[in-house]
Design a protein around this motif. Structure first.
Motif, PDB file in Angstrom:
ATOM      1  N   LEU A  25      30.842  59.252  80.041  1.00  0.00           N
ATOM      2  CA  LEU A  25      32.189  59.533  80.932  1.00  0.00           C
ATOM      3  C   LEU A  25      31.797  59.282  82.392  1.00  0.00           C
ATOM      4  O   LEU A  25      33.055  58.564  82.916  1.00  0.00           O
ATOM      5  N   ALA A  28      32.295  55.342  82.599  1.00  0.00           N
ATOM      6  CA  ALA A  28      33.746  55.031  82.490  1.00  0.00           C
ATOM      7  C   ALA A  28      34.557  55.110  83.599  1.00  0.00           C
ATOM      8  O   ALA A  28      35.559  54.232  83.911  1.00  0.00           O
ATOM      9  N   ALA A  29      34.380  56.117  84.072  1.00  0.00           N
ATOM     10  CA  ALA A  29      35.024  56.563  85.491  1.00  0.00           C
ATOM     11  C   ALA A  29      34.852  55.785  86.487  1.00  0.00           C
ATOM     12  O   ALA A  29      35.702  55.245  87.126  1.00  0.00           O
ATOM     13  N   ASP A  32      36.531  52.539  85.796  1.00  0.00           N
ATOM     14  CA  ASP A  32      37.904  52.651  86.217  1.00  0.00           C
ATOM     15  C   ASP A  32      38.402  52.393  87.792  1.00  0.00           C
ATOM     16  O   ASP A  32      39.083  51.814  88.134  1.00  0.00           O
ATOM     17  N   THR A  50      34.620  50.505  78.444  1.00  0.00           N
ATOM     18  CA  THR A  50      33.867  51.676  78.710  1.00  0.00           C
ATOM     19  C   THR A  50      34.685  52.861  78.505  1.00  0.00           C
ATOM     20  O   THR A  50      34.166  53.974  77.772  1.00  0.00           O
ATOM     21  N   ALA A  51      36.132  52.888  78.370  1.00  0.00           N
ATOM     22  CA  ALA A  51      36.803  53.958  78.238  1.00  0.00           C
ATOM     23  C   ALA A  51      36.954  53.853  76.604  1.00  0.00           C
ATOM     24  O   ALA A  51      37.044  55.324  76.253  1.00  0.00           O
ATOM     25  N   LEU A  54      33.748  55.670  75.211  1.00  0.00           N
ATOM     26  CA  LEU A  54      34.211  57.256  75.376  1.00  0.00           C
ATOM     27  C   LEU A  54      34.989  57.693  74.514  1.00  0.00           C
ATOM     28  O   LEU A  54      34.543  58.827  73.655  1.00  0.00           O
ATOM     29  N   ARG A  81      42.129  54.166  79.516  1.00  0.00           N
ATOM     30  CA  ARG A  81      41.580  54.681  80.865  1.00  0.00           C
ATOM     31  C   ARG A  81      42.300  55.922  81.431  1.00  0.00           C
ATOM     32  O   ARG A  81      41.666  56.667  82.007  1.00  0.00           O
ATOM     33  N   VAL A  84      40.094  58.620  80.267  1.00  0.00           N
ATOM     34  CA  VAL A  84      38.960  58.652  81.124  1.00  0.00           C
ATOM     35  C   VAL A  84      39.231  59.745  82.365  1.00  0.00           C
ATOM     36  O   VAL A  84      38.322  60.316  82.723  1.00  0.00           O
ATOM     37  N   GLU A  87      39.577  63.140  81.540  1.00  0.00           N
ATOM     38  CA  GLU A  87      38.301  63.973  81.090  1.00  0.00           C
ATOM     39  C   GLU A  87      37.460  64.027  82.274  1.00  0.00           C
ATOM     40  O   GLU A  87      36.657  65.205  82.458  1.00  0.00           O
ATOM     41  N   TYR A  88      37.292  62.855  83.302  1.00  0.00           N
ATOM     42  CA  TYR A  88      36.562  63.065  84.288  1.00  0.00           C
ATOM     43  C   TYR A  88      37.026  64.186  85.370  1.00  0.00           C
ATOM     44  O   TYR A  88      36.371  64.965  85.938  1.00  0.00           O
TER      45      TYR A  88
END
Length: 109
Positions: A25, A28-29, A32, A50-51, A54, A81, A84, A87-88
């Motif tokens: 996570l 990926a964040a 982004d 990466t998104a 996840l 994205r 992400v 979720e972040y």
């Protein structure tokens, strides 16, 4: 994060699922945010990759989805994205921006 990733690769061990999910996570964040700042196509491609990783992790496990729309939602078909970001944002709320080191008790089951 690079130190954690290197340590995992060198030791051949992986953290328990919740730590692996947090690593994915946060990675990926970060990708982004970098893509948003740079506007470069290669950064956007890395953020998308990466998104998707996840989303795939969450689809395989499913225990850690924090936001209202799960990893299997059709909302993420065009781009993962925003998943992400969802979720972040929720993870940061629950962990005081990651400073707590674990999820706060939300009073739920």
């Amino acid at each position: 994060m690079t130190r954690l990733q290197t340590s995992l690769k060198n030791s051949g061990q992986y953290p328990r699922a919740s730590l692996e999910r947090e690593f994915r996570l946060r990675r990926a964040a970060l990708a982004d945010r970098l893509a948003l700042e740079s506007g470069e196509e290669c950064d956007a491609a890395e953020a998308a990759r990466t998104a998707c990783e996840l989303v795939a992790f969450d689809l395989a496990d499913g225990r850690f989805v924090l936001g209202p729309a799960g990893a299997d939602s059709s909302r993420w078909e065009e781009s993962a994205r925003p998943y992400v970001r969802q979720e972040y944002e929720r993870w940061a709320e629950l962990t005081d921006g990651g400073r707590d080191g674990c999820l706060k008790d939300t009073g739920g089951s």
